[in-house]
Enzyme design. Structure first.
Site, PDB file in Angstrom:
ATOM      1  N   ASN A  16      -2.050   4.549  16.626  1.00 61.32           N
ATOM      2  CA  ASN A  16      -3.206   4.216  15.801  1.00 61.32           C
ATOM      3  C   ASN A  16      -3.617   2.787  16.107  1.00 61.32           C
ATOM      4  O   ASN A  16      -2.769   1.914  16.252  1.00 61.32           O
ATOM      5  CB  ASN A  16      -2.842   4.354  14.319  1.00 61.32           C
ATOM      6  CG  ASN A  16      -2.536   5.782  13.952  1.00 61.32           C
ATOM      7  OD1 ASN A  16      -3.346   6.678  14.209  1.00 61.32           O
ATOM      8  ND2 ASN A  16      -1.359   6.035  13.391  1.00 61.32           N
TER       9      ASN A  16
ATOM     10  N   GLU B  36       0.831  -1.200   0.000  1.00 60.16           N
ATOM     11  CA  GLU B  36       0.000   0.000   0.000  1.00 60.16           C
ATOM     12  C   GLU B  36       0.868   1.253   0.000  1.00 60.16           C
ATOM     13  O   GLU B  36       1.986   1.252   0.512  1.00 60.16           O
ATOM     14  CB  GLU B  36      -0.910   0.004   1.241  1.00 60.16           C
ATOM     15  CG  GLU B  36      -1.956  -1.097   1.171  1.00 60.16           C
ATOM     16  CD  GLU B  36      -2.860  -1.189   2.385  1.00 60.16           C
ATOM     17  OE1 GLU B  36      -4.058  -1.406   2.208  1.00 60.16           O
ATOM     18  OE2 GLU B  36      -2.364  -1.050   3.515  1.00 60.16           O
TER      19      GLU B  36
ATOM     20  N   SER C  93      12.692   5.242  14.709  1.00 62.27           N
ATOM     21  CA  SER C  93      11.503   4.843  15.475  1.00 62.27           C
ATOM     22  C   SER C  93      11.977   4.317  16.823  1.00 62.27           C
ATOM     23  O   SER C  93      12.360   3.154  16.945  1.00 62.27           O
ATOM     24  CB  SER C  93      10.742   3.761  14.710  1.00 62.27           C
ATOM     25  OG  SER C  93      10.247   4.299  13.510  1.00 62.27           O
ATOM     26  N   LEU C  94      11.951   5.182  17.831  1.00 61.76           N
ATOM     27  CA  LEU C  94      12.527   4.802  19.123  1.00 61.76           C
ATOM     28  C   LEU C  94      11.472   4.159  20.040  1.00 61.76           C
ATOM     29  O   LEU C  94      11.640   3.046  20.498  1.00 61.76           O
ATOM     30  CB  LEU C  94      13.172   6.030  19.781  1.00 61.76           C
ATOM     31  CG  LEU C  94      14.147   5.725  20.908  1.00 61.76           C
ATOM     32  CD1 LEU C  94      15.357   4.944  20.428  1.00 61.76           C
ATOM     33  CD2 LEU C  94      14.592   7.003  21.617  1.00 61.76           C
ATOM     34  N   HIS C  95      10.441   4.888  20.328  1.00 57.50           N
ATOM     35  CA  HIS C  95       9.267   4.399  21.071  1.00 57.50           C
ATOM     36  C   HIS C  95       9.497   4.081  22.542  1.00 57.50           C
ATOM     37  O   HIS C  95       8.531   3.856  23.286  1.00 57.50           O
ATOM     38  CB  HIS C  95       8.606   3.184  20.397  1.00 57.50           C
ATOM     39  CG  HIS C  95       8.263   3.406  18.962  1.00 57.50           C
ATOM     40  ND1 HIS C  95       7.550   4.496  18.512  1.00 57.50           N
ATOM     41  CD2 HIS C  95       8.571   2.696  17.835  1.00 57.50           C
ATOM     42  CE1 HIS C  95       7.414   4.446  17.205  1.00 57.50           C
ATOM     43  NE2 HIS C  95       8.040   3.365  16.769  1.00 57.50           N
TER      44      HIS C  95
ATOM     45  N   CYS D 124       6.793  -7.050   6.486  1.00 59.93           N
ATOM     46  CA  CYS D 124       7.928  -6.523   7.241  1.00 59.93           C
ATOM     47  C   CYS D 124       8.390  -7.597   8.213  1.00 59.93           C
ATOM     48  O   CYS D 124       7.576  -8.325   8.772  1.00 59.93           O
ATOM     49  CB  CYS D 124       7.514  -5.270   8.021  1.00 59.93           C
ATOM     50  SG  CYS D 124       8.892  -4.469   8.899  1.00 59.93           S
TER      51      CYS D 124
ATOM     52  N   CYS E 190       2.347  -2.643  15.404  1.00 59.31           N
ATOM     53  CA  CYS E 190       2.237  -2.279  13.990  1.00 59.31           C
ATOM     54  C   CYS E 190       1.579  -3.411  13.203  1.00 59.31           C
ATOM     55  O   CYS E 190       2.007  -4.559  13.295  1.00 59.31           O
ATOM     56  CB  CYS E 190       3.631  -1.992  13.431  1.00 59.31           C
ATOM     57  SG  CYS E 190       3.638  -1.647  11.664  1.00 59.31           S
TER      58      CYS E 190
ATOM     59  N   CYS F 248       3.556   8.580   1.059  1.00 60.32           N
ATOM     60  CA  CYS F 248       4.089   7.589   1.998  1.00 60.32           C
ATOM     61  C   CYS F 248       4.202   6.273   1.246  1.00 60.32           C
ATOM     62  O   CYS F 248       3.205   5.743   0.767  1.00 60.32           O
ATOM     63  CB  CYS F 248       3.145   7.471   3.201  1.00 60.32           C
ATOM     64  SG  CYS F 248       3.645   6.209   4.375  1.00 60.32           S
TER      65      CYS F 248
ATOM     66  N   CYS G  83      -0.091   5.581  10.163  1.00 64.89           N
ATOM     67  CA  CYS G  83       1.132   4.875  10.561  1.00 64.89           C
ATOM     68  C   CYS G  83       0.797   3.563  11.246  1.00 64.89           C
ATOM     69  O   CYS G  83       0.022   3.536  12.193  1.00 64.89           O
ATOM     70  CB  CYS G  83       1.946   5.684  11.554  1.00 64.89           C
ATOM     71  SG  CYS G  83       2.399   7.291  10.984  1.00 64.89           S
TER      72      CYS G  83
ATOM     73  N   CYS H 278       7.285  -5.538  15.149  1.00 68.96           N
ATOM     74  CA  CYS H 278       6.896  -4.641  16.243  1.00 68.96           C
ATOM     75  C   CYS H 278       5.426  -4.923  16.582  1.00 68.96           C
ATOM     76  O   CYS H 278       4.575  -4.900  15.694  1.00 68.96           O
ATOM     77  CB  CYS H 278       7.094  -3.182  15.830  1.00 68.96           C
ATOM     78  SG  CYS H 278       8.790  -2.832  15.290  1.00 68.96           S
TER      79      CYS H 278
ATOM     80  N   GLY I 146       7.122  -2.092   5.570  1.00 75.01           N
ATOM     81  CA  GLY I 146       8.505  -2.536   5.438  1.00 75.01           C
ATOM     82  C   GLY I 146       9.513  -1.722   6.206  1.00 75.01           C
ATOM     83  O   GLY I 146       9.226  -0.625   6.697  1.00 75.01           O
TER      84      GLY I 146
ATOM     85  N   SER J 288      12.671   6.237   7.337  1.00 76.41           N
ATOM     86  CA  SER J 288      12.371   5.907   8.732  1.00 76.41           C
ATOM     87  C   SER J 288      12.830   4.483   9.037  1.00 76.41           C
ATOM     88  O   SER J 288      12.601   3.569   8.243  1.00 76.41           O
ATOM     89  CB  SER J 288      10.856   6.026   8.945  1.00 76.41           C
ATOM     90  OG  SER J 288      10.514   5.735  10.280  1.00 76.41           O
TER      91      SER J 288
HETATM   92  N1  SAH Z   1       9.912   0.251   9.493  1.00 72.86           N
HETATM   93  C1  SAH Z   1      10.089   1.662   9.514  1.00 72.86           C
HETATM   94  C2  SAH Z   1       9.101   2.453   8.695  1.00 72.86           C
HETATM   95  C3  SAH Z   1       7.637   2.094   8.762  1.00 72.86           C
HETATM   96  S1  SAH Z   1       6.627   2.609  10.063  1.00 72.86           S
HETATM   97  C4  SAH Z   1      10.070   2.167  10.935  1.00 72.86           C
HETATM   98  O1  SAH Z   1       9.684   1.421  11.817  1.00 72.86           O
HETATM   99  O2  SAH Z   1      10.499   3.291  11.183  1.00 72.86           O
HETATM  100  C5  SAH Z   1       6.523   4.327  10.140  1.00 72.86           C
HETATM  101  C6  SAH Z   1       6.300   4.816  11.577  1.00 72.86           C
HETATM  102  O3  SAH Z   1       4.994   4.452  12.098  1.00 72.86           O
HETATM  103  C7  SAH Z   1       7.306   4.221  12.528  1.00 72.86           C
HETATM  104  O4  SAH Z   1       7.794   5.211  13.389  1.00 72.86           O
HETATM  105  C8  SAH Z   1       6.466   3.210  13.271  1.00 72.86           C
HETATM  106  O5  SAH Z   1       7.030   2.848  14.486  1.00 72.86           O
HETATM  107  C9  SAH Z   1       5.156   3.930  13.395  1.00 72.86           C
HETATM  108  N2  SAH Z   1       4.045   3.062  13.762  1.00 72.86           N
HETATM  109  C10 SAH Z   1       3.912   1.752  13.541  1.00 72.86           C
HETATM  110  N3  SAH Z   1       2.744   1.300  14.032  1.00 72.86           N
HETATM  111  C11 SAH Z   1       2.115   2.361  14.571  1.00 72.86           C
HETATM  112  C12 SAH Z   1       0.846   2.535  15.199  1.00 72.86           C
HETATM  113  N4  SAH Z   1       0.022   1.518  15.373  1.00 72.86           N
HETATM  114  N5  SAH Z   1       0.525   3.775  15.612  1.00 72.86           N
HETATM  115  C13 SAH Z   1       1.359   4.819  15.406  1.00 72.86           C
HETATM  116  N6  SAH Z   1       2.554   4.710  14.816  1.00 72.86           N
HETATM  117  C14 SAH Z   1       2.933   3.496  14.398  1.00 72.86           C
END
Ligand code: SAH
Length: 380
Positions: A329, A117, A249-251, A137, A144, A130, A372, A141, A192, A226
Site C-alpha cells: 500500500n 487508529e 511479517s517477514l517481507h 511504532c 510503513c 484491526c 496495512c 520499517c 505499533g 502480528s
Molecule cells: N508491527 C506489526 C503489526 C503492524 S503492521 C507487524 O509488523 O507485523 C501489519 C502488517 O502490515 C505487517 O505485516 C506489516 O509489515 C504490513 N505493512 C506495513 N506497511 C505496509 C504497506 N505499506 N503495505 C502493505 N503492508 C504493509
C-alpha cells in the site's frame, strides 16, 4: 540575616525542569483488570464486590458503558461505579468510511493527547477489527507509515480492548451496513508492534477471550497477533496457552534485504524469526501466517519466491505455515509501489509449487489510508 545574593531564591525560578518527565498513565479501567481486581476496586470505592460483576455484564455482554442505561443498579450507585470502573479512555476524533461503509477507520485521542487508529472491516459472514497496540511504532520499517513517526508510548490493556468494544457497539447499534452484528475477528495489525507491548497485549487477549461477563467470550482462533519477529516474545507466547494466530511479517527470505525492510532483523535474523514461528505452530498446533508485502522490484523476484518456499518447507510440510502476500500500500514519501500483476502471479505460483499454501490479501481501506501500513494518525 543572610547576605543578599544576585540570584533569586530557588522557589521563584521557573519550574520547567520540575515537570514530570513520565507520561501520566491512562486511568485504570475495568478492561485493565482481572475479575478479582475489579471486585477489589469496587470494594475500595466503598461498594459491595458483586457490583463489579454487574458492571462487567453491562460492559462486555450488553456493550453498555453509559451508567444511565445500567437500570438494575441503584441510581445513586451508577456514577460512583462508572467513575471507579469505566473512565473514558478513547475519544473519537473522526471516522472515515470506504467500501460502502463496511470499512470504517476511526481516529482516537487518548487521555494524554496521543492519537491512534483502528479499522473495522465487515465481510460477508465475519467482521474484523484491526487494532493498535502502541501510539506510533519504534520498529522503523521504511515501507510503513506508522514506522516513520517513531514510538510515542505503549497503549494500556484497557485502551486496546476499548477499540474492540467501540467497534462492537457501533455494529450492535446497526451503524455498519449489513444490519446488527458482532466482532468475530481481531487483528493486531494497526499501529505499533504488539510484541513490544507484550503484557498489555496478552492481557487484552485474555479480556477478549474470557467468557462473559468477565470478558467478550471471543474465540482465540479469531485473534491474530502480528509481529516483526521479536523472537523471545514469540517463544513466550507459545507458552501462554491461548491459541491465538501468530503472523510473522517477514517481507524477505534473505537477511541482506530484510535488514533493510525490517530493521530489527539485525537483532533476530530471518532464520531465527522463522524458527520461532515454526516453534509456535509446533507448540500450539496453530498454523502461522507469514506476511510478505510485495514491493515492485525490491522483494518480488522469482528467485526470492523460490528461496522463501525452500525456507518455509525446510521445517516440514505438515501444514504449519501459510503465506499471506500483501500488495504494497502506498505511503507518503515512499518511492516504492506494489508489484506488477504478472510478478505477483508468478510469486504465488512458485510458492505453491513448493507446497506453501498462499493467499493474496484483499486489501481494504486504501482510499481512506486505512490499509496495512497506512495508519499514521495524523490526518486531522
Ligand atoms: N508491527 C506489526 C503489526 C503492524 S503492521 C507487524 O509488523 O507485523 C501489519 C502488517 O502490515 C505487517 O505485516 C506489516 O509489515 C504490513 N505493512 C506495513 N506497511 C505496509 C504497506 N505499506 N503495505 C502493505 N503492508 C504493509
Amino acid at each position: 540575616m543572610p547576605e543578599p545574593t544576585a540570584t533569586p531564591p530557588l522557589k521563584t525560578l521557573p519550574l520547567v525542569f520540575e515537570e514530570p518527565r513520565k507520561a501520566r498513565r491512562p486511568p485504570r479501567h475495568l478492561a485493565d483488570m482481572s475479575s478479582q481486581a475489579r471486585c477489589e476496586a469496587v470494594v475500595a470505592a466503598g461498594l459491595p464486590a458483586y457490583r463489579a460483576k454487574q458492571v462487567s455484564h453491562h460492559y462486555f455482554s450488553r456493550l453498555v458503558d453509559d451508567p444511565a442505561e445500567m437500570t438494575d443498579l441503584p441510581a445513586d450507585l451508577r456514577e460512583p461505579l462508572a467513575t471507579a470502573l469505566l473512565p473514558k479512555l478513547l475519544t473519537p476524533i473522526h471516522t472515515l468510511e470506504a467500501d460502502g461503509g463496511t470499512t470504517r477507520k476511526t481516529l482516537w485521542k487518548l487521555h494524554d493527547g496521543a492519537l491512534v487508529e483502528s479499522v473495522l472491516m465487515r465481510y460477508p459472514g465475519r467482521v474484523t477489527m484491526c487494532v493498535s497496540s502502541q501510539a506510533g511504532c519504534g520498529m522503523a520499517c521504511p515501507f510503513c507509515a506508522t514506522g516513520q513517526g517513531g514510538l510515542q508510548r505503549n497503549m494500556s490493556t484497557g485502551e486496546i480492548v476499548e477499540q474492540v468494544l467501540a467497534g462492537a457497539r457501533s455494529l450492535a447499534r446497526g451503524e455498519v451496513p449489513g444490519g446488527p452484528g458482532r466482532i468475530s475477528n481481531v487483528v493486531f495489525m494497526g499501529m505499533g508492534e504488539p510484541m513490544a507491548n507484550y503484557n498489555a497485549v496478552i492481557a487484552s487477549v485474555r479480556r477478549m477471550t474470557d467468557p462473559a461477563p468477565d470478558g467478550l467470550g471471543m474465540s482465540a482462533r479469531g485473534i491474530t497477533v502480528s509481529t516483526v519477529g521479536l523472537v523471545p516474545r514469540m517463544l513466550q507466547m507459545a507458552e501462554e496457552q491461548i491459541p491465538v494466530t501468530l503472523a510473522l511479517s517477514l517481507h524477505a527470505p534473505d537477511d541482506e534485504l530484510r535488514n533493510e525492510l525490517v530493521p530489527i532483523n539485525t537483532r533476530w535474523s530471518v532464520r531465527e524469526a522463522v524458527a520461532a514461528a515454526w516453534n509456535y505452530a509446533r507448540v500450539t498446533k496453530r498454523r502461522v501466517s507469514i506476511e510478505y508485502a510485495l514491493i515492485k522490484d525490491i522483494n518480488d523476484q522469482a528467485w526470492r519466491a523460490d528461496l522463501l518456499g525452500e525456507l518455509l518447507t525446510s521445517y516440514g510440510d505438515w501444514g504449519w505455515v501459510h503465506a499471506n502476500l500483501i500488495p504494497l500500500n502506498p505511503t507518503p514519501g515512499s518511492k516504492w509501489t506494489a508489484s506488477r500483476v504478472e510478478d505477483e502471479r508468478e510469486f504465488v505460483r512458485r510458492l505453491e509449487a513448493k507446497g506453501v499454501p498462499t493467499t493474496v490479501r484483499d486489501t481494504r481501506g486504501r482510499e481512506i489510508d486505512g490499509a496495512c501500513g497506512q495508519l499514521a494518525a495524523t490526518s486531522l
